[in-house]
Design a protein around this motif. Structure first.
Motif, PDB file in Angstrom:
ATOM      1  N   ALA A   1       0.851  -1.184   0.000  1.00 15.14           N
ATOM      2  CA  ALA A   1       0.000   0.000   0.000  1.00 15.14           C
ATOM      3  C   ALA A   1       0.889   1.236   0.000  1.00 15.14           C
ATOM      4  N   TRP A   2       0.364   2.322  -0.584  1.00 16.97           N
ATOM      5  CA  TRP A   2       1.120   3.565  -0.733  1.00 16.97           C
ATOM      6  C   TRP A   2       0.439   4.681   0.052  1.00 16.97           C
ATOM      7  N   MET A   3       1.239   5.492   0.720  1.00 15.41           N
ATOM      8  CA  MET A   3       0.787   6.728   1.342  1.00 15.41           C
ATOM      9  C   MET A   3       1.584   7.864   0.708  1.00 15.41           C
ATOM     10  N   THR A   4       0.887   8.832   0.186  1.00 11.00           N
ATOM     11  CA  THR A   4       1.540   9.861  -0.621  1.00 11.00           C
ATOM     12  C   THR A   4       2.352  10.840   0.214  1.00 11.00           C
ATOM     13  N   VAL A   5       1.707  11.497   1.170  1.00  9.59           N
ATOM     14  CA  VAL A   5       2.326  12.563   1.961  1.00  9.59           C
ATOM     15  C   VAL A   5       1.975  12.337   3.425  1.00  9.59           C
ATOM     16  N   ASN A   6       2.932  12.533   4.302  1.00 13.78           N
ATOM     17  CA  ASN A   6       2.697  12.393   5.736  1.00 13.78           C
ATOM     18  C   ASN A   6       2.460  13.743   6.396  1.00 13.78           C
ATOM     19  N   GLU A   7       1.358  13.855   7.108  1.00 18.40           N
ATOM     20  CA  GLU A   7       1.046  15.000   7.963  1.00 18.40           C
ATOM     21  C   GLU A   7       1.375  16.357   7.337  1.00 18.40           C
ATOM     22  N   PRO A   8       0.723  16.712   6.243  1.00 19.60           N
ATOM     23  CA  PRO A   8       1.005  18.032   5.666  1.00 19.60           C
ATOM     24  C   PRO A   8       0.711  19.181   6.622  1.00 19.60           C
ATOM     25  N   VAL A   9      -0.202  19.001   7.577  1.00 21.55           N
ATOM     26  CA  VAL A   9      -0.481  20.093   8.513  1.00 21.55           C
ATOM     27  C   VAL A   9       0.738  20.387   9.381  1.00 21.55           C
ATOM     28  N   VAL A  10       1.467  19.356   9.806  1.00 26.42           N
ATOM     29  CA  VAL A  10       2.649  19.565  10.646  1.00 26.42           C
ATOM     30  C   VAL A  10       3.789  20.145   9.818  1.00 26.42           C
TER      31      VAL A  10
ATOM     32  N   HIS B   1      -2.643   9.947  -9.035  1.00 24.02           N
ATOM     33  CA  HIS B   1      -2.814   9.715 -10.480  1.00 24.02           C
ATOM     34  C   HIS B   1      -1.638   8.935 -11.051  1.00 24.02           C
ATOM     35  N   THR B   2      -0.422   9.300 -10.674  1.00 23.11           N
ATOM     36  CA  THR B   2       0.779   8.651 -11.200  1.00 23.11           C
ATOM     37  C   THR B   2       0.814   7.176 -10.822  1.00 23.11           C
ATOM     38  N   LEU B   3       0.516   6.869  -9.569  1.00 24.25           N
ATOM     39  CA  LEU B   3       0.533   5.476  -9.120  1.00 24.25           C
ATOM     40  C   LEU B   3      -0.506   4.646  -9.855  1.00 24.25           C
ATOM     41  N   ARG B   4      -1.688   5.221 -10.067  1.00 24.40           N
ATOM     42  CA  ARG B   4      -2.782   4.450 -10.653  1.00 24.40           C
ATOM     43  C   ARG B   4      -2.661   4.284 -12.165  1.00 24.40           C
ATOM     44  N   GLU B   5      -1.698   4.943 -12.753  1.00 23.62           N
ATOM     45  CA  GLU B   5      -1.484   4.722 -14.187  1.00 23.62           C
ATOM     46  C   GLU B   5      -1.121   3.273 -14.474  1.00 23.62           C
ATOM     47  N   THR B   6      -0.401   2.629 -13.542  1.00 21.41           N
ATOM     48  CA  THR B   6       0.040   1.250 -13.810  1.00 21.41           C
ATOM     49  C   THR B   6      -0.212   0.288 -12.650  1.00 21.41           C
ATOM     50  N   LEU B   7      -0.582   0.794 -11.461  1.00 17.73           N
ATOM     51  CA  LEU B   7      -0.707  -0.072 -10.297  1.00 17.73           C
ATOM     52  C   LEU B   7      -2.153  -0.166  -9.822  1.00 17.73           C
ATOM     53  N   SER B   8      -2.465  -1.262  -9.156  1.00 19.40           N
ATOM     54  CA  SER B   8      -3.781  -1.429  -8.537  1.00 19.40           C
ATOM     55  C   SER B   8      -3.695  -1.496  -7.020  1.00 19.40           C
ATOM     56  N   SER B   9      -2.503  -1.361  -6.455  1.00 23.48           N
ATOM     57  CA  SER B   9      -2.348  -1.421  -5.006  1.00 23.48           C
ATOM     58  C   SER B   9      -3.010  -0.207  -4.356  1.00 23.48           C
ATOM     59  N   PRO B  10      -3.478  -0.357  -3.111  1.00 24.23           N
ATOM     60  CA  PRO B  10      -4.211   0.731  -2.446  1.00 24.23           C
ATOM     61  C   PRO B  10      -3.354   1.982  -2.264  1.00 24.23           C
ATOM     62  N   VAL B  11      -4.026   3.134  -2.358  1.00 26.72           N
ATOM     63  CA  VAL B  11      -3.373   4.436  -2.217  1.00 26.72           C
ATOM     64  C   VAL B  11      -4.162   5.281  -1.226  1.00 26.72           C
ATOM     65  N   GLY B  12      -3.439   5.975  -0.333  1.00 24.04           N
ATOM     66  CA  GLY B  12      -4.083   6.882   0.601  1.00 24.04           C
ATOM     67  C   GLY B  12      -3.157   8.022   0.971  1.00 24.04           C
ATOM     68  N   ILE B  13      -3.621   8.861   1.872  1.00 19.12           N
ATOM     69  CA  ILE B  13      -2.830   9.954   2.422  1.00 19.12           C
ATOM     70  C   ILE B  13      -2.810   9.786   3.931  1.00 19.12           C
ATOM     71  N   VAL B  14      -1.876  10.428   4.606  1.00 20.11           N
ATOM     72  CA  VAL B  14      -1.793  10.388   6.066  1.00 20.11           C
ATOM     73  C   VAL B  14      -1.926  11.807   6.604  1.00 20.11           C
ATOM     74  N   ASN B  15      -2.998  12.060   7.336  1.00 25.60           N
ATOM     75  CA  ASN B  15      -3.212  13.364   7.945  1.00 25.60           C
ATOM     76  C   ASN B  15      -3.178  13.256   9.458  1.00 25.60           C
ATOM     77  N   ASN B  16      -2.641  14.269  10.102  1.00 27.81           N
ATOM     78  CA  ASN B  16      -2.668  14.367  11.555  1.00 27.81           C
ATOM     79  C   ASN B  16      -3.980  15.028  11.963  1.00 27.81           C
ATOM     80  N   HIS B  17      -4.698  14.397  12.877  1.00 23.88           N
ATOM     81  CA  HIS B  17      -5.978  14.961  13.312  1.00 23.88           C
ATOM     82  C   HIS B  17      -6.031  15.086  14.824  1.00 23.88           C
ATOM     83  N   SER B  18      -6.718  16.125  15.278  1.00 31.49           N
ATOM     84  CA  SER B  18      -6.845  16.417  16.697  1.00 31.49           C
ATOM     85  C   SER B  18      -8.200  17.079  16.948  1.00 31.49           C
ATOM     86  N   PRO B  19      -9.029  16.515  17.828  1.00 30.44           N
ATOM     87  CA  PRO B  19     -10.275  17.216  18.157  1.00 30.44           C
ATOM     88  C   PRO B  19      -9.947  18.500  18.910  1.00 30.44           C
TER      89      PRO B  19
END
Length: 452
Positions: free
Chosen positions: A160-169, A206-224
């Motif tokens: 599985a791929w995660m594009t960017v880690n915690e852009p808020v931080v 978009h780049t990953l999905r041109e040739t891959l079917s593996s899962p893609v997500g992002i990682v965001n830091n969240h705080s109530p």
């Protein structure tokens, strides 16, 4: 349901970042990152250290993966160092860097561990920073090229791929108030960085999905977020900070829109958004990564504070060595808030959750058959896994948990002073010593019977 209300098939793992564990910064053709440059000014790092050695994972990854295999985790969240792949952030791939990560990924697969790869975990090549970094829209194009190299080289090995880690931080601490690399004080105008990070995310999907079917997500830091007092002003500031910390990064990804309240923050301007950007940013995701450490209380800032809201302490709440309040119920709160705000929320993975506790007077360095005494971290782990179980019972589709982190590391601007590891890293010798929390986590994983 099994332990803590977690279903069979629930994914357990640990999370790390290349810049914090690899070391070997002058080996294998690796270029300089913004963190290497930031650490050279020793006043920037609490203990005047650098990540030149870190955990020496560059040489000792097999030893670390043996530990991971003993833990029983099915997945390992890691990042790839952009400067090790493209030393200057552009151009052809560095063969030594490519070969290193092939060896590393193969070592995981040989042990039956799924590699979950973060493409960008804050280690921008310094050469790109010299050209404007994430303020420069051209960096998005460079990131797409970098992603394409990773896709073509490692696509058949990454689960599985995660594009960017915690852009808020990265935006807020590194670019708005200058307390992390690259150390810029842009305040509200750092919104351009946030937007370009999110645009890089969408382009990578978009780049990953041109040739891959593996899962893609992002990682965001969240705080109530909650107001510090009952005043109308603090109530309004709490809403504003919630939109800044949570909505600024979840909203564009999940709905294609920024919260309109952001324009109330001095310096933020939506003029940096080009036609078509939001469609790219909001590409559908296979999963959504949530990093949770603590909730936030905010109130009116004192005079001359750089932003209109300021963090306020929780009174009577235990804290970690970072001073972060330990409030596991707030993990359930933020998951409920995300589901309510974004009914289309994809399956969720808790991609980071952990606590900094040294082996000090409370836990000590006494060894036993179950490792170094580690009571507070065990309690933290159990309480937060229970909160995940409650979220699942409430109908939120949480499918996995990655503990931060496997072993004590170089904790960014804190240097080696904060200890997050299930495994202690002996400072003088780099010996790996499992703590009791390592063995407790292994028991929890075994109790679910989750298959790899």
């Amino acid at each position: 349901m099994t332990s803590f209300g977690l279903p069979p098939g629930f994914v357990f793992g640990t999370a790390t970042a290349a810049a914090q564990i690899e070391g070997g910064v002058h080996e294998g053709g690796r270029g300089e990152s913004i963190w290497d440059a930031y650490a050279r000014t020793h006043k920037n790092i609490l203990d005047a250290s650098s990540a030149a050695i870190a955990c020496d994972h560059y040489h000792r990854y097999a030893e670390d993966f043996d530990l991971l295999q003993g833990l029983g985790g099915q997945a390992y969240r890691m990042s790839i160092a952009w400067p090790r792949i493209q030393p200057l952030g552009r151009g052809p791939a560095n063969p030594e860097g490519i070969a290193f990560y092939h060896r590393l990924l193969d070592a995981l697969l040989d042990r039956g561990i799924q590699p979950w790869v973060t493409i960008y975990h804050w280690d921008l090549p310094q050469a790109l920073q010299n050209a404007g970094g994430w303020q420069n829209r051209d960096t998005v194009d460079a990131f797409a090229d970098y992603t394409r190299i990773l896709r073509d080289e490692f696509g058949d090995k990454v689960a599985a791929w995660m594009t960017v880690n915690e852009p808020v931080v990265h935006t807020g601490i590194g670019h708005a108030i200058g307390r992390a690399a690259p150390g810029l004080m842009m305040l509200g105008s750092a919104f351009v960085v946030a937007h370009h990070l999110l645009l890089a995310h969408g382009t990578a999907v978009h780049t990953l999905r041109e040739t891959l079917s593996s899962p893609v997500g992002i990682v965001n830091n969240h705080s109530p977020v909650q107001p510090a007092t009952g005043s109308d002003r603090d109530a309004r500031l709490a809403v504003l900070y919630d939109r800044y910390h949570n909505g600024q990064f979840a909203g564009p990804v999940l709905t294609g829109r920024y919260p309109p309240e952001l324009e109330e923050v001095d310096g933020i301007s939506f003029e940096v958004i080009h036609d078509g950007d939001m469609e790219i940013i909001s590409a559908p995701l296979d999963f959504y990564g949530v990093n949770y450490y603590f909730p936030t209380r905010v109130g009116a800032a004192p005079p001359f504070y750089p932003v209109p809201f300021a963090p306020k302490k929780f009174v009577g709440v235990p804290v970690t060595d970072f001073g972060w309040p330990v409030m596991p119920a707030s993990l359930l709160t933020i998951l409920k808030q995300l589901k309510a705000a974004y009914p289309q929320l994809p399956p969720v993975y808790i991609t980071e959750n952990g606590c900094a506790y040294d082996d000090g007077p409370q836990d000590g360095l006494q060894r036993s058959g179950s490792g170094l005494q580690d009571t507070r971290r065990i309690e933290f782990l159990e309480q937060h896994l229970a909160a995940v179980g409650e979220a699942i019972a409430a109908g939120i589709d949480v499918r996995g948990y990655f503990h931060w982190t496997l072993l004590d590391n170089w904790e960014w601007q804190e240097g080696y002073t904060k200890k997050f590891g299930l495994v202690r890293l002996e400072p003088a010798t780099l010996e790996r010593i499992p703590r009791a929390s390592f063995h407790r986590y292994a028991e929890i994983i075994r109790s679910t019977g989750s298959p790899p």
